[in-house]
Design a protein around this motif. Structure first.
Motif, mmCIF file in Angstrom:
data_model
loop_
_atom_site.group_PDB
_atom_site.id
_atom_site.type_symbol
_atom_site.label_atom_id
_atom_site.label_comp_id
_atom_site.label_asym_id
_atom_site.label_seq_id
_atom_site.Cartn_x
_atom_site.Cartn_y
_atom_site.Cartn_z
ATOM 1 N N TYR A 142 0.835 -1.205 0.000
ATOM 2 C CA TYR A 142 0.000 0.000 0.000
ATOM 3 C C TYR A 142 0.871 1.258 0.000
ATOM 4 C CZ TYR A 142 -3.747 3.221 1.435
ATOM 5 O OH TYR A 142 -4.642 4.267 1.496
ATOM 6 N N GLU A 197 2.244 2.242 -3.313
ATOM 7 C CA GLU A 197 1.286 2.611 -4.346
ATOM 8 C C GLU A 197 0.456 3.836 -4.012
ATOM 9 O OE1 GLU A 197 -1.065 -0.859 -4.989
ATOM 10 O OE2 GLU A 197 0.579 -2.000 -5.932
ATOM 11 N N ARG A 198 0.144 4.045 -2.762
ATOM 12 C CA ARG A 198 -0.704 5.158 -2.337
ATOM 13 C C ARG A 198 0.054 6.479 -2.461
ATOM 14 N NH1 ARG A 198 -5.876 7.167 -1.207
ATOM 15 N NH2 ARG A 198 -5.778 8.623 0.543
ATOM 16 N N GLN A 213 0.269 10.562 -1.803
ATOM 17 C CA GLN A 213 -0.295 11.611 -0.943
ATOM 18 C C GLN A 213 0.823 12.554 -0.495
ATOM 19 O OE1 GLN A 213 -3.258 10.261 1.901
ATOM 20 N NE2 GLN A 213 -2.565 11.757 3.384
ATOM 21 N N PRO A 232 4.415 8.614 -3.465
ATOM 22 C CA PRO A 232 3.973 7.471 -2.658
ATOM 23 C C PRO A 232 4.266 7.741 -1.178
ATOM 24 C CG PRO A 232 5.291 6.732 -4.519
ATOM 25 C CD PRO A 232 5.436 8.226 -4.457
ATOM 26 N N PHE A 276 -2.417 2.566 6.572
ATOM 27 C CA PHE A 276 -3.562 2.675 5.666
ATOM 28 C C PHE A 276 -4.448 3.882 5.985
ATOM 29 C CE2 PHE A 276 -2.340 -1.497 4.465
ATOM 30 C CZ PHE A 276 -3.028 -1.858 3.327
ATOM 31 N N HIS A 285 -8.489 3.901 5.612
ATOM 32 C CA HIS A 285 -8.745 2.614 4.963
ATOM 33 C C HIS A 285 -8.379 1.447 5.876
ATOM 34 C CE1 HIS A 285 -9.832 4.420 1.163
ATOM 35 N NE2 HIS A 285 -8.723 5.136 1.169
ATOM 36 N N TRP A 297 -9.994 -3.833 3.417
ATOM 37 C CA TRP A 297 -8.542 -3.819 3.260
ATOM 38 C C TRP A 297 -7.838 -4.874 4.112
ATOM 39 C CZ3 TRP A 297 -6.180 -1.013 -0.483
ATOM 40 C CH2 TRP A 297 -6.947 -0.018 -1.098
#
Length: 592
Positions: A318, A321-322, A324, A340, A417, A420, A426
């Motif tokens: 995560y 890839e995430r 922010q 990421p 996360f 999430h 998840w």
């Protein structure tokens, strides 16, 4: 949620490069012709496949569906019976079992890796074979040859399951006050009557029979724990030809509705004059049960490690890839709207904490499992004795420290996360819920700390402790100067733990409250110091090979993080120990 992938590379590193287990096996006649490096590697590969492909896909669905109870019948979630059949037919239930009765005969150090994969893939599922294997240990060590021949082959093969029926509604950890009775019969059997609670796998639909090991008291038993005997009570009677006969007088009264491990049936079991057979000697049931306790408690510690590993795999995928915000030093992914989140210091802190705890825990649990193998298989009486004493000392640390860190690690994964992580889809919130029980069952972590401090350290004047301390000190003294960045802080941590141990030993002579007051923080200091020993040994290997593979570069970086950011926790914990028990007793009960 990321697909589970067994961490085989790290398992091989620990087994082959850090502990060189194949050389140990070659020195133990009972294992020399049973297992070698190639056999072990094949077992790890196959275990990785069955856990990832068959068990991991059932983890979330099992949590959502849960076990169901109706009129004494327990149904496990969809797919569980089929998966258990696959797991049993692969020989995985009996991976450590005696080959004379159909087991694989593998050492515990290899079985420990299988247990980690099993529980990381699906902790609820993993409890069924774990309890069966534990029951098999006690049967194998203490039951008559007739009972072993009758029950072990079908339990090892997964055709039958096992359960351990210990505590009762009023008893908790104090098994000396159990009320379950066993009345002797003319044919040598016993009629067992009583109610047991919190029985994992006491009833289910995974196997055609369930073999219960039940603690009970004979009519003339002495009071307390010295009056406990152990009985084998089958769900279905077994005929002389091995076929199943009539239903025994044992039934599931209900199952618990739990915070986690919802696909594991936690049962109330009622025995109403059920036919049972004594295992071991009369009034010596606790000793028979303790045969499996060290294995089971290490196994629970491995459950904490396993949940942490699964959480880490999810979180690192995560975090890569995430996207922010931007990195503090400026944009990294310039072609994207944001970077990421793995670029952010706090995310990296959490990921490295998870990685350091998981890899340190894998090394430590492997070390303890190695001592179990030495104690069991060595023909050298002194080596056996030393192994037994180290296992006695380190088992409560393995159970409590690995599970405490397992909760911390799964919470870190959930935190990465963000919102999430609080959402079911998840998978991170399930891991937090599931791992929480590991700090409670098989003896709460407070009980483990009291066992370490009271029985394993103070109880023998620090004799067991000195075995471990002397081993670490010898390692530090023999280490090359190039390893100093790891061995110097390890030595300082050991000096601190030595001093703390002597302080508690001295205080306990004056005030028995000091043992319980010091126990939890002492165990934590012990755990962090033991992990430092593991990390120094891993760093030693990685230093010599860092030019060969990025794996070793990563290992060294994680080791440096452990010594810089995690080992220093021992200082505040040690200060708490030395603060003594006085502040715990400043309030009367009514003032709380």
């Amino acid at each position: 949620m990321a697909d589970y992938k067994a961490p085989l590379r790290d398992m091989r590193f620990v087994l082959n490069e850090v502990f060189d287990v194949a050389s140990l096996w070659a020195q133990l006649p009972a294992l020399a012709d049973v297992v070698d490096a190639d056999t072990a590697d094949a077992i790890l590969e196959e275990a990785g496949k069955v856990t990832a492909r068959t068990l991991a896909p059932l983890n979330r669905s099992g949590d959502e569906e849960e076990c169901q109870w109706k009129d004494g019948v327990v149904s496990t979630p969809a797919g569980f019976p089929e998966a258990y059949k696959v797991y049993g037919e692969g020989g995985w239930v009996g991976v450590g079992g005696d080959p004379a009765y159909g087991g694989m005969g593998m050492p515990k150090v290899l079985g420990a890796q299988v247990e980690e994969m099993l529980n990381a893939a699906n902790l609820s599922f993993g409890l069924y074979p774990m309890l069966t294997a534990g029951a098999c240990l006690s049967i194998h060590a203490h039951a008559s040859e007739e009972l072993k021949q009758t029950y072990l082959p079908n339990m090892y093969s997964g055709v039958w399951a096992g359960s351990m029926c210990l505590t009762e509604p009023h008893a908790g950890t104090d098994l000396g006050i159990i009320r379950t009775k066993a009345e002797p019969q003319a044919d040598g059997s016993y009629k067992v009557s009583g109610t047991k609670i919190f029985i994992t796998g006491g009833e289910h639909d995974l196997t055609e029979n369930i073999i219960h090991l039940v603690l009970a008291k004979l009519p003339d038993a002495p009071a307390g724990s010295k009056g406990i005997s152990l009985f084998l009570v089958p769900k279905f009677m077994v005929n002389a030809d091995g076929s199943l006969g009539e239903r025994n007088a044992v039934a599931c009264g209900s199952i618990e509705h739990k915070m986690g491990i919802k696909a594991s049936a936690t049962c109330v079991m009622n025995f109403d004059g059920a036919v049972g057979y004594m295992v071991g000697e009369a009034n010596n049931g606790l000793a028979a049960m303790f045969t499996m306790m060290n294995y089971e408690r290490l196994g629970v510690g491995i459950q904490g490690l396993a949940a942490g590993e699964r959480s880490y795999q999810n979180a690192v995928e995560y975090a890569r890839e995430r996207i922010q915000s931007r990195a503090p030093s400026g944009p990294v992914a310039k072609d994207k709207a944001a970077d990421p989140i793995i670029v952010h210091p706090d995310v990296r802190r959490m990921l490295l904490t998870m990685k350091a705890f998981n890899e340190g825990g894998r090394a430590f649990s492997t070390y303890v499992a190695t001592q179990l193998d030495i104690a069991k298989f060595s023909e050298d009486a002194e080596a056996c004795k030393r192994g037994e004493q180290l296992v006695a000392l380190l088992t409560p640390v393995a159970k409590a420290f690995l599970t405490d860190l397992g909760l911390e690690t799964t919470v870190h994964g959930q935190q990465i996360f963000g919102g999430h992580g609080f959402i079911r889809e998840w998978g991170q919130e399930q891991l937090v819920r599931d791992v929480r029980i590991t700090q409670i069952y098989e003896g709460t972590n407070g009980i483990q700390a009291l066992d370490l401090m009271g029985r394993k350290v103070v109880g023998n004047g620090g004799t067991f402790y000195k075995l471990f301390s002397n081993e670490i000190r010898a390692y530090v003294e023999a280490a090359d100067a190039a390893l100093g960045e790891f061995t110097n802080p390890l030595k300082a941590a050991l000096d601190n733990l030595d001093g703390l141990t002597e302080w508690v030993l001295g205080q306990a002579k004056q005030n028995p409250n000091e043992i319980g007051a010091a126990s939890v923080e002492y165990l934590q200091v012990f755990g962090y110091t033991a992990y430092a020993y593991m990390w120094a040994r891993m760093a030693e290997v990685a230093l010599a090979k860092q030019a060969d593979d990025e794996f070793y570069v990563s290992k060294l970086g994680t080791a440096r993080f452990y010594f810089a950011r995690l080992l220093p926790r021992i200082h505040s914990l040690s200060a708490s120990v030395r603060a003594g028990s006085e502040s715990l007793y400043l309030l009367d009960a009514a003032q709380f």
